[in-house]
Motif scaffolding. Structure first.
Motif, short mmCIF file in Angstrom:
data_model
loop_
_atom_site.label_atom_id
_atom_site.label_comp_id
_atom_site.label_asym_id
_atom_site.label_seq_id
_atom_site.Cartn_x
_atom_site.Cartn_y
_atom_site.Cartn_z
N ALA A 92 -22.78 -1.14 -50.74
CA ALA A 92 -23.68 -1.66 -49.88
C ALA A 92 -23.02 -1.95 -48.48
N SER A 93 -21.65 -2.15 -48.39
CA SER A 93 -20.86 -2.13 -46.98
C SER A 93 -20.65 -0.95 -46.49
N PHE A 94 -20.62 0.18 -47.21
CA PHE A 94 -20.54 1.24 -46.68
C PHE A 94 -22.00 1.75 -45.92
N ILE A 95 -22.75 1.65 -46.89
CA ILE A 95 -24.42 2.04 -46.27
C ILE A 95 -24.62 1.27 -45.05
N ALA A 96 -23.96 -0.04 -45.00
CA ALA A 96 -24.29 -0.77 -43.56
C ALA A 96 -23.63 -0.31 -42.63
N TYR A 97 -22.61 0.17 -42.99
CA TYR A 97 -21.52 0.85 -41.88
C TYR A 97 -22.36 2.11 -41.47
N LEU A 98 -22.76 3.01 -42.17
CA LEU A 98 -23.34 4.25 -42.03
C LEU A 98 -24.72 3.89 -41.03
N LYS A 99 -25.60 2.87 -41.46
CA LYS A 99 -26.61 2.47 -40.48
C LYS A 99 -26.16 2.23 -39.09
N ALA A 100 -25.15 1.33 -38.97
CA ALA A 100 -24.72 0.82 -37.78
C ALA A 100 -24.15 2.00 -37.08
N ALA A 101 -23.71 3.12 -37.81
CA ALA A 101 -23.29 4.37 -36.94
C ALA A 101 -24.65 5.25 -36.68
N ASP A 102 -25.69 4.80 -36.95
CA ASP A 102 -26.98 5.54 -36.55
C ASP A 102 -26.95 6.80 -37.39
N VAL A 103 -26.45 6.91 -38.83
CA VAL A 103 -26.62 8.05 -39.48
C VAL A 103 -27.96 7.95 -40.16
N GLU A 104 -28.66 9.13 -40.12
CA GLU A 104 -30.05 9.27 -40.44
C GLU A 104 -30.19 9.46 -41.96
N ARG A 105 -29.62 10.46 -42.72
CA ARG A 105 -29.65 10.42 -44.13
C ARG A 105 -28.84 9.65 -44.86
N LEU A 106 -29.22 8.61 -45.57
CA LEU A 106 -28.51 7.65 -46.10
C LEU A 106 -28.41 7.57 -47.71
N PRO A 107 -27.40 7.49 -48.33
CA PRO A 107 -27.45 7.42 -49.84
C PRO A 107 -28.23 5.88 -50.18
N SER A 108 -28.38 5.73 -51.49
CA SER A 108 -28.61 4.59 -52.02
C SER A 108 -27.34 3.89 -52.75
N GLU A 109 -27.44 2.67 -52.90
CA GLU A 109 -26.19 2.25 -53.74
C GLU A 109 -25.91 2.66 -54.97
#
Length: 153
Positions: A92-109
């Motif tokens: 979850a913390s990694f995915i939040a970081y990806l979102k903050a970095a404007d990564v568009e294709r995100l994995p699920s937890e």
């Protein structure tokens, strides 16, 4: 040859004679030296880590290195095992970081959680229990290519 200019989501790329000479991102302007061997940002020694992360992940997708959303597991773990990079206690913390970095294709937890316990060891000497040697090498190469892209940005 006349220069080409490309605008891509918050970035402006200036190309002359088939070489990138300027890359403007929302954090500032980046200049590539004449040999295309190094990059420097105007006013700063290095790009913001979040910007570099986003660019490196996008490069993995562009190059076809990321084939599955669970491949983000290898990116997260190589970051966790590399000094000077952010450490993530949870997907979850990694995915939040990806979102903050404007990564568009995100994995699920869940996609990361399913793979997080399928290997042991320190990068790049990971040993996998759920795949053959070819897939193990591909996963390790995801980590290696991420680090290469991240460090060269």
């Amino acid at each position: 040859m006349a220069g080409n200019n490309i605008y891509v989501k918050g970035s402006y790329i200036d190309i002359h004679d088939n070489k990138v000479v300027n890359l403007s991102v929302d954090k500032g302007e980046v200049h590539v030296d004449q040999t295309n061997d190094s990059v420097r940002e105007s006013g700063d020694d290095e790009l913001d880590m979040d910007v570099r992360m986003g660019m490196a992940v996008q490069g993995l997708w562009d190059e076809g290195v990321l084939k599955h959303l669970y491949d983000y597991t290898w990116v997260m773990e190589v970051m966790n095992q590399t000094e000077g990079l952010p450490y993530f206690n949870t997907p979850a913390s990694f995915i939040a970081y990806l979102k903050a970095a404007d990564v568009e294709r995100l994995p699920s937890e869940d996609s990361i959680n399913k793979k997080i316990n399928t290997f042991t060891g320190r990068f790049p000497d990971w040993l996998f229990v759920d795949c053959d040697t070819t897939e193990a090498k591909r996963r390790i190469n995801v980590g290696k290519r991420f680090l290469n892209l991240f460090k060269s940005t």
